[in-house]
Structures are given as structure tokens and as C-alpha cells.
Design an enzyme around this catalytic site. Structure first.
Site, PDB file in Angstrom:
ATOM      1  N   ASP A 293       0.850  -1.185   0.000  1.00  0.00           N
ATOM      2  CA  ASP A 293       0.000   0.000   0.000  1.00  0.00           C
ATOM      3  C   ASP A 293       0.890   1.241   0.000  1.00  0.00           C
ATOM      4  O   ASP A 293       2.074   1.174   0.339  1.00  0.00           O
ATOM      5  CB  ASP A 293      -0.884   0.023   1.260  1.00  0.00           C
ATOM      6  CG  ASP A 293      -2.027  -0.972   1.180  1.00  0.00           C
ATOM      7  OD1 ASP A 293      -2.290  -1.457   0.070  1.00  0.00           O
ATOM      8  OD2 ASP A 293      -2.636  -1.260   2.217  1.00  0.00           O
TER       9      ASP A 293
ATOM     10  N   ASP B 118      -9.340  -6.077   2.268  1.00  0.00           N
ATOM     11  CA  ASP B 118      -8.007  -6.579   1.924  1.00  0.00           C
ATOM     12  C   ASP B 118      -7.788  -8.005   2.421  1.00  0.00           C
ATOM     13  O   ASP B 118      -6.808  -8.647   2.056  1.00  0.00           O
ATOM     14  CB  ASP B 118      -6.916  -5.685   2.525  1.00  0.00           C
ATOM     15  CG  ASP B 118      -6.778  -4.360   1.796  1.00  0.00           C
ATOM     16  OD1 ASP B 118      -6.978  -4.357   0.571  1.00  0.00           O
ATOM     17  OD2 ASP B 118      -6.482  -3.346   2.443  1.00  0.00           O
TER      18      ASP B 118
END
Length: 979
Positions: free
Chosen positions: A395, A713
Site C-alpha cells: 500500500d 483486503d
């Protein structure tokens, strides 16, 4: 949750029963009272096996049992003969020391893992106490506490909902149903341990700890043991092979000792024909036993290990008593027992029981070290796997950047503002609208820490917006007042697929939102109204807008579309995260369903938010590149912002590919696979994009780590070889799905974890190289010595060159102390300049095999020559001089080889990081000191005698030649081995 939000009826009575308050929560006195009355929020684990039983578990090994029996028989014979049973007592002591050290190491490793598991279970929860929002540990939670929950939170205890918005809960852990359960007035029950999938809620805790509905399930989860890791499985197979080889060698040594005794007359005076027949008989039994050990199943191997030597012993006893007629039958039986004890001891030495312990020690140490580098390891498997990672899908926000969002530029009401003229914005009539847009359509909360400092709890982007308002003079109390005084009629929560959040609220009497396209035509002003407040990704918000707020009018969106897009592009090019704001005003009695809430919005403006890159990230990216690791930035930001950040952290190269999620979806798997090596940025990516990316990377046989912080996620985190969640901004769902939790959310910490993972793998390889070298030499010496004594009777070869106690001490050095010394080695700098290990790569490398065979051969030849020619003059020192010098020299040779084993590659120095390896130096010193004590004062116990100083000088001198041999081996590797 707002004060004017209606409380569900079921919760009202519970709040009263628990002495709590829906808005102010429990007082400190109430907390103490309820903790005493209802108990603590802790799951009581099942009763553990007592320590003494854990210790006795180490005596279940068949070879240890056999050795104990032999020690008992040896002790009995010694007592019968009127002698002190040195051998028997010594074997007992050696067994206790060896098993004790192994037990202690495993005990410490287990304690370290328990600490990690306890920390992992101790998560934070938002609670209202004394009228203030606080963040406390789940362990501090009590019945009656008022908790706040939002998207991604783990429900810390059984509770009942007071009020909620769009609340869905994953109860699959309890029910097995994968479909999230909707909560509301008709279903207010929350089960501790389940997860909030979407929405927000305020709830009152009803049960904690063992009294929770899932208490028994959570207790069983807390007691789960770690599965065997791939490395341990691979080493277990190798250990099994070594055990078979060692057992076969032990049987051959047993028969070699028998044959030697027959031929040298130890069983009486025998004719040559009887000697020949006996040796042939022993050889036949040896061959049959060896074949059964190699080819048979486990049961046959066990039978053959005992039955082969037993048949030989019976046959030899027959020869001794019936033909040889020895003077003392007890002496003959004792000789057979001695041979059997030596054979069993050889098995103990050969079987690498220290190998699993070396892995356990290295895993436990690496878990602790990785933790110090801000990586909380949840699954032991990840400690080793992270070292083999080829690709990291990371990320951006908070991982590559600081997660310190700050509003830097804004575009409102058709005008541009930045930090130099933000004050002008406060004079703009639109500023009142901005305050409402940011304060009311937000779930972030403001609280104070123990020192009275303001803290933002919740989404960091929302926190940046509230902080920005505070800097412009709108203090946090005012922000909270705005939120409290505006009722929430409905709310559509943010998630990664929607990329926006909307709140339906109301104003009783305000002209703030009385903008419409017909205002200049004297249209009627709406005084009491509903207002839809929306914020989110610009491409999502702009697609829903039909108007733009300009001045005190609402104009057509199409008219200003190009200008807005240009402003958006300008902010993105500056690596800013852009948030669009919009609203819609409707009549108070107008009904809005979920499909119509976000239609026909009015564009209000853009926020340009920066999140500075972490200072150590560019360096960490370069280290990852050198280590052969590809880094792919997967972000929800737009492609321009993502590209700008990628350039700043040195992620992009000339041929790097930057792709948007929409393009990624359109391409086939084959198309993505063809460009995967060059893909560096995936922008505007959804969680499903991330999961697909992980799957495609794994199809190329690469080991992939993926970072994630959101509930959505979780599939990608579970799919990856190593799932890494964010400890600061990650949801509990993400943490549950991950293998490692980054406690600082920093990409640099991932690279450090890779360093430790590779160190773990290499340390186990070092230990294996050391251990197998001793295995090869010890077995060869024990087998060849009695054979060479038969062939060369005039030479000084010993039937048993190393006694049972000496062999057991060598085993203790080899298995336990060496495992500690090499398992605690610090990371090597050069290890991060090497390529990752392939999935199918053999654990035993060509360099290691070459070193084991050549060094083992050197040890064997040297000890055999030392026996044959006595070139150190050991026989001149007395009866036990030869045994003392032989034993001490062999141990010191292994000590110097311990240094050699620190290097696995031809170019690596054995002295690299030696001063940093305090544990290695300490253990090395301990072995030296103990060996000197054993030699000087071991006496009858270890069959040694005190050696003069000059002999110690000779021993150290000849033993140190091992370093020269090691250097020659590493030089030879360069010439003969191609990796």
C-alpha cells in the site's frame, strides 16, 4: 453516535441494569464495580502440561530409552564387580544434561511465542467513559461499557446495539455462514470475536471473558499450536535420512567391534576356521540388518535395530562359552554390552535431534528480533517465508508515506486556496458549508490522551480534515457540536469499492444550502430541509454531480467540468491525494432511498491532501531492489498521484509500467503475466484487483508478500504467501487475516523482516553444515578404527577411540551448544545483496555438501593418523594419555570448525560480524572452559588425565589447522563448484 439518535428499546433496560449511561458510559467507580461483579475480559486458557512432564517427554525417544537401559546394566555390572560404575553414572549424567539443555531451549522458545500471542490478542477498543471517548485495551473492558464500532473492527465482547447505521457483521466464526448479518432494531445482539464488515454502531457490553457466547471457541483458538513450517518439514525429512544412515553405520560399527574382538582373541583362543566362520556370520547378520534398516518400514527398522545386534550377541556368546571358554563369563558379557552401548551412542550422535531445536531457536529469535523492528509475527510460518519473498505488493498511504495527512491546497466555490491564503477562505460565505461538509459527514473522533493532548481516533484522512478546520479557528468542540446537533437520518459508509461516503442529515432553519439554478429567478427559499453530504474519490463524486456551487449560485456541472478536471490534475501532479466534496438539498418530507441519495449532487470543491514520504523508504526500496525483490505499489489514489510518489521513492525505472485498476480489469491473465516483471504501480486499485494480482504473481512461482489495512483486503492477505497488515490504521479483520502486523505501518520494517528471515534460513544452514561434518567424521572414525586395528595389529589403533561419555559430550556440543551458537548469529549485510531462495531450491547446497565431505574426510584421516603414529607423543603421558589427547584434539578441531561453519560461501569471511555475535563468543568460550575441566579433572569418568601445558599448545596448534583447511575448502569451491 449522536445524542439525539434514538436508542433501541432492548438496550435501554440493559444500560440501567449495568449502572451505565448511553451517552456518558461508565464512571471509574462503575468500572471497578462491574469488573468485580462480572469478571475480566480474558479467556482462561486450558491447563498446560506441567514443566516436569514436558521434561520427561524428552525421554520418550527410543535411543534415549535404550541408552538408559544400557546405563542401568553397566551400573549393575560395575557394582557386581566391586568397582565404582563410572560409565553407567556418567551416561546418566550426560543424558540428563543433553535432554535438559534441549528442554530449556524449547521452553524459552515456547515462552517467547506465548508472549507474542498474548500481545497479538490484546487489541484496542473505543469506549465511552465519564463522558469522554477513550481508547483502551480489550482486557480493560467490562460489562456495561459503551463501545463504538466501525467498519473493520473486531467486536471485543458480547454486546447489544444501542443504535447503528448500515451495520453488517460477519458471524461466520460462530455460525459458519459467510453472508454478513444485518443489525438493527430487530437484531441487536453482537457476538464477541466476530467482525464488523461495514457501517458503524454504539453498543453496550453484556458479557466478557469466559462468559461470552464464543468463550469456549476463543479458548480453543488461544490454545492452538503452531503448524509445522515448510522449513521444519524439509529438515525433518533430511533428519530422517540422516537417522537411517546413522543407524546403519551404528550397526556396522557394532559388528566391526565384534569381529575385531573375535580376531584379536578377546573371546578366548579360537582356531582360524572358527574365527573365519564367526566373522562371516557377523558380516551376514550385518548385511541383512543393514538392508532391513534401509528398505524396511518403521516397524521393521525398529525390530532390525534391536534384533540384529541381539542375534550377533547370542552367536558370539555361544562362541565365547562353547568354544573360546573364556576365564570370566561376566567380562565377555560386559564386552558385548560395551559394544552395544557404543553402537547406541553412535545412533544418538548421528541422529540430528538438535536440528529441530536449531530451527525452533532460530524461529523464536527471529520472531523476537523482527518484533523489535516493528513486526509483530502472528504465525511462525511467516518468520521463514518472509526471507524468501520475491515480490512485495505494498500500500502507499501510511506504509510508503508517513500517514500524517495534511490539507495543503483547496478548490472551493470556483477559487483556489493554499496555505498562504487559507485565512481568506474563512471570510468566504462558503466556509460555513465547508465546516458542515467536513464535520457532519465523518466518523473520525476527537479525544485526549493521558497528558491532555488532542488525538484523532479513526480514519486518518478525515482526521486531517478536522485538524485543518481546527487550524482555521474551528476548534474541536465546535466540530463536535456541529455533528451532535445534526441528526443522521441515513448513512452510506465508505468502502474500497464505493470509494465515497454519504450522510443524510437535516437543518431546521438555514440559508447555507439554499443554492439552486433558479435562485436568480427569485425562487422560494427552503428553510427546513434535508441535506445529503458526500465526499470521496473525485472520479466517483464528479460522475454523480449535475451542478457546481459558484458564488451564491448553482451552475451547470458541464460548464465547469474542464476547469475542475484541470484543477484535479494539477493537485495530482503534486503527489496530493484529492478528495471531492458535494451535497444535495431536498425538502424535509422528501423520501430518499439508497438508490437516490447520491444522485444529482452539487459539486462543492476539492481538497488536496499530502502525506509525506517516509525518510527511510527510498533507501528501503533500493535495498529491496539489490535483494532481487520487486516492489509493486498498489493504491487507491489516482494514477498521477501514485506516479509522483513512485518517482519520489525511486520505485520507477525507464521501462516501468504504471497501470490503473480499470485497465488492469480489462486485460486478460496472459496479458498481465507478460508485463508483470515491469509492473510497478497499480493505481485506483480495488481489493479484488489486489487479490487477482497476488494470484497472478504466485502463478509465476514467485513468493509474494502483500500489505493491507482494510476489511476488504482480507482475501488478498490470506492469499499471499505472507500477509502483512497495518498495526496503526489497519482494521481488525485485516489483522486477523495477516501473518505479520506492522506496528509502525512502515515499508522499511518489511525490508528488515526480510533481512531477518534470510538470516534465519542461513543460520540453520550453518548449523546443518557443522553437524553433518561431525556426523561424517565421527561415524567414519568409529567404524574404521577397529577394522584398521585388525588389519594393522602392530599399529596403535584403538578399538573404541572415543568412549561413550566422550561421544555424548561431543553430541552435546554438536547438537545443543552449536545450535545455540549458530542459531543466534546476527544478520549479515551481504545477505540482502543476494537473490531470494527459490521455492524448489535444495536446502543442502553444493557448497555445503563439498565442505561437509572434504572437512569430514580431513578430520577422519587426521584422527586415524594420530592413533597410528602418535606424532603428538600422547602415549608417553601415561595410561590415559592417548585417550585424553585424542578426545581433546577432536573436540578442539570441531570448535575451530564451528568458526568455519559461519561461512557458507567461498567469498564470505568466517570472522564477519564475529564481534557482534556475543552469543557465539560466549558459547565458544563455555565449550573451551568445560573441555579443559573435563580433560584435566575428568579422570575415570571421562577416561582422561591432566595434560601438561606443552601438550595443550600442541593440541591448539594442530586443531587450528582446521581454519587453514576451511580456507582451502572455500578456495576449492570457487574452482570446482558452479552454482
Amino acid at each position: 453516535m449522536e445524542k439525539n439518535k434514538k436508542i433501541f428499546k432492548e438496550a435501554e433496560k440493559l444500560i440501567k441494569d449495568f449502572g451505565s449511561d448511553a451517552h456518558n458510559g461508565l464512571s471509574e467507580e462503575g468500572v471497578k464495580r462491574n469488573r468485580e461483579k462480572y469478571g475480566k475480559n480474558e479467556i482462561t486458557p486450558s491447563e498446560k502440561v506441567p514443566v516436569w512432564k514436558q521434561f520427561l517427554e524428552h525421554f520418550k525417544d527410543p535411543t534415549i530409552i535404550i541408552l538408559c537401559i544400557c546405563a542401568l546394566v553397566s551400573t549393575a555390572i560395575g557394582i557386581y564387580q566391586g568397582e565404582f560404575p563410572w560409565d553407567g553414572i556418567g551416561i546418566f549424567i550426560a543424558i540428563i544434561i543433553a535432554t535438559g539443555v534441549g528442554f530449556w531451549s524449547e521452553y524459552k522458545a515456547d515462552k517467547a511465542f506465548e508472549t507474542l500471542k498474548e500481545d497479538n490478542e490484546n487489541i484496542d477498543v473505543k469506549v465511552i467513559r465519564d463522558g469522554s471517548l477513550k481508547v483502551i485495551s480489550t482486557k480493560e473492558l467490562v460489562v456495561g461499557d459503551i463501545i463504538e464500532l466501525e467498519n473493520g473492527d473486531k467486536i471485543p465482547a458480547d454486546a447489544v446495539v444501542l443504535n447503528c447505521i448500515d451495520l453488517l457483521v460477519d458471524e461466520s466464526l460462530m455460525t459458519g455462514e459467510s453472508v454478513p448479518v444485518e443489525k438493527g432494531p430487530d437484531n441487536t445482539k453482537l457476538i464477541g470475536g466476530t467482525m464488523v464488515v461495514t457501517g458503524s454502531a454504539r453498543a453496550v457490553v453484556t458479557n466478557v471473558g469466559d462468559n461470552m457466547e464464543m468463550g469456549s471457541i476463543l479458548r480453543s483458538l488461544a490454545d492452538q499450536t503452531q503448524e509445522q513450517t515448510p522449513l521444519q518439514y524439509k529438515l525433518a525429512k533430511l533428519a530422517g535420512l540422516i537417522s537411517v544412515v546413522g543407524t546403519v553405520a551404528a550397526v556396522l560399527i557394532f559388528f566391526a567391534l565384534f569381529a575385531n574382538s573375535v580376531l584379536t582373541g578377546n573371546f578366548g583362543v579360537l582356531s582360524n576356521s572358527v574365527k573365519t566362520g564367526t566373522v562371516v556370520f557377523l558380516a551376514a547378520i550385518a548385511v541383512i540388518t543393514g538392508v532391513l534398516l534401509i528398505k524396511g518400514n518403521k516397524k521393521i527398522k525398529r525390530i532390525a535395530t534391536v534384533l540384529g545386534p541381539l542375534i550377533a550377541a547370542i552367536g558370539l556368546l555361544y562362541v565365547a562359552f562353547a568354544i573360546g571358554k573364556p576365564a570370566d563369563a561376566i567380562e565377555s558379557a560386559k564386552s558385548i554390552l560395551d559394544f552395544f552401548i557404543v553402537a547406541v551412542t553412535i545412533i544418538v550422535v548421528a541422529v540430528p535431534e538438535g536440528l529441530p531445536m536449531a530451527v525452533t531457536i532460530s524461529l523464536a529469535l527471529s520472531m523476537r528480533k523482527i518484533r523489535r523492528d516493528n513486526n509483530l509475527v502472528r504465525k511462525m510460518l511467516a518468520t521463514e517465508t518472509i526471507g524468501s519473498v520475491n515480490v512485495i505488493c505494498s500500500d502507499k498511504t501510511g506504509t510508503l508515506t508517513k500517514n500524517q495527512m495534511q490539507v495543503r491546497e483547496v478548490y472551493f466555490n470556483g477559487k483556489h486556496f493554499d496555505s498562504s491564503n487559507f485565512n481568506e477562505l474563512t471570510q468566504n460565505p462558503m466556509f460555513e458549508v465547508i465546516k458542515i461538509l467536513l464535520a457532519a459527514n465523518s466518523t473520525a473522533n476527537v479525544t485526549k490522551d493521558k497528558d491532555g493532548n488532542i488525538e484523532i481516533v479513526g480514519n486518518t484522512t478525515e482526521g486531517a480534515m478536522l485538524t485543518w478546520l481546527n487550524e482555521l479557528g474551528v476548534n474541536f468542540n465546535t466540530i463536535l457540536d456541529i455533528r451532535e446537533n445534526m441528526p443522521v437520518y441515513d448513512r452510506l459508509s465508505f468502502n474500497a469499492d464505493r470509494k465515497m461516503m454519504s450522510t443524510v442529515t437535516g437543518l431546521e432553519n438555514s440559508d447555507l444550502f439554499n443554492f439552486n439554478e433558479n435562485k436568480d429567478k427569485d425562487s422560494q427559499t427552503i428553510k427546513s430541509c434535508k441535506v445529503v453530504l458526500a465526499k470521496g474519490a473525485p472520479e466517483r463524486i464528479l460522475s454523480l454531480c449535475t451542478g457546481v456551487s459558484i458564488g451564491d449560485k448553482i451552475e451547470s456541472f458541464e460548464k465547469h467540468k474542464d476547469d475542475i478536471n484541470n484543477k484535479l490534475l494539477g493537485l495530482s501532479d503534486k503527489a496530493m491525494r484529492t478528495i471531492a466534496l458535494a451535497y444535495k438539498v431536498v425538502a424535509e418530507d422528501e423520501v430518499l432511498d439508497k438508490d437516490s441519495i447520491e444522485k444529482d449532487l452539487v459539486f462543492a470543491g476539492l481538497l488536496g491532501i499530502t502525506d509525506p514520504v517516509r525518510e527511510d523508504v527510498p533507501h528501503a526500496i533500493n535495498v529491496a531492489k539489490e535483494a532481487g525483490i520487486n516492489v509493486i505499489m498498489v493504491t487507491g489514489d489516482n494514477v498521477n498521484t501514485a506516479r509522483a510518489i513512485a518517482r519520489e521513492i525511486n520505485l520507477l525505472e525507464e521501462d516501468s509500467i504504471v497501470m490503473e485498476g480499470s485497465e488492469f480489469k480489462e486485460k486478460s491473465d496472459e496479458e498481465i503475466l507478460s508485463i508483470l516483471k515491469k509492473l510497478r504501480v497499480l493505481a485506483r486499485a480495488t481489493p479484488s484487483d489486489k487479490e487477482r494480482l497476488v494470484s497472478l504473481i504466485q502463478r509465476t512461482k514467485e513468493v509474494v508478500a502483500v500489505t493491507g489495512d482494510g476489511t476488504n483486503d482480507a482475501p488478498a492477505l490470506k492469499k499471499a504467501d505472507v500477509g502483512i497488515s497495518m498495526g496503526l490504521k489497519g482494521t481488525d479483520v485485516a489483522k486477523e487475516a495477516s501473518d505479520i502486523v506492522l506496528t509502525d505501518d512502515n515499508f522499511g520494517s518489511i525490508v528488515k523482516a526480510v533481512h531477518w528471515g534470510r538470516t534465519l534460513y542461513e543460520n540453520v544452514q550453518k548449523f546443518l553444515q557443522f553437524q553433518l561434518t561431525i556426523n561424517v567424521s565421527a561415524l567414519a572414525i568409529a567404524f574404521l578404527s577397529p577394522i584398521l586395528e585388525m588389519i594393522f595389529p602392530s599399529a596403535n589403533f584403538q578399538t573404541i577411540p572415543l568412549t561413550v561419555l566422550q561421544l555424548l559430550w561431543i553430541n552435546l556440543v554438536m547438537d545443543t551448544l552449536a545450535a545455540l551458537a549458530l542459531g543466534l548469529e546476527p544478520p549479515r549485510d551481504g545477505i540482502m545483496k543476494e537473490k531470494p531462495k527459490r521455492r524448489e531450491e535444495s536446502f543442502l547446497t553444493k557448497n555445503m555438501s563439498f565442505s561437509i565431505l572434504t572437512t569430514g574426510l580431513y578430520f577422519t584421516v587426521f584422527i586415524l593418523l594420530l592413533q597410528a603414529f602418535d606424532f603428538m607423543g600422547a602415549s608417553k603421558l601415561g595410561d590415559k594419555g592417548t585417550s585424553s589427547v585424542l578426545f581433546t584434539t577432536y573436540v578442539f578441531m570441531q570448535l575451530f570448525n564451528l568458526l568455519n561453519s559461519r561461512s557458507l560461501k567461498p567469498g564470505a569471511s568466517i570472522f564477519e560480524n564475529l564481534t557482534k555475535s556475543k552469543s557465539f563468543m560466549a558459547i565458544f568460550t563455555v565449550i573451551v572452559v568445560v573441555q579443559v575441566i573435563i580433560t584435566q579433572f575428568g579422570g575415570a569418568f571421562f577416561n582422561t588425565q591432566a595434560l601438561p601445558l606443552y601438550m595443550w599448545g600442541k593440541i591448539i596448534l594442530v586443531s587450528s589447522l582446521t581454519l587453514v583447511v576451511g580456507a582451502l575448502v572455500r578456495w576449492s569451491q570457487k574452482l570446482f563448484i558452479k552454482n
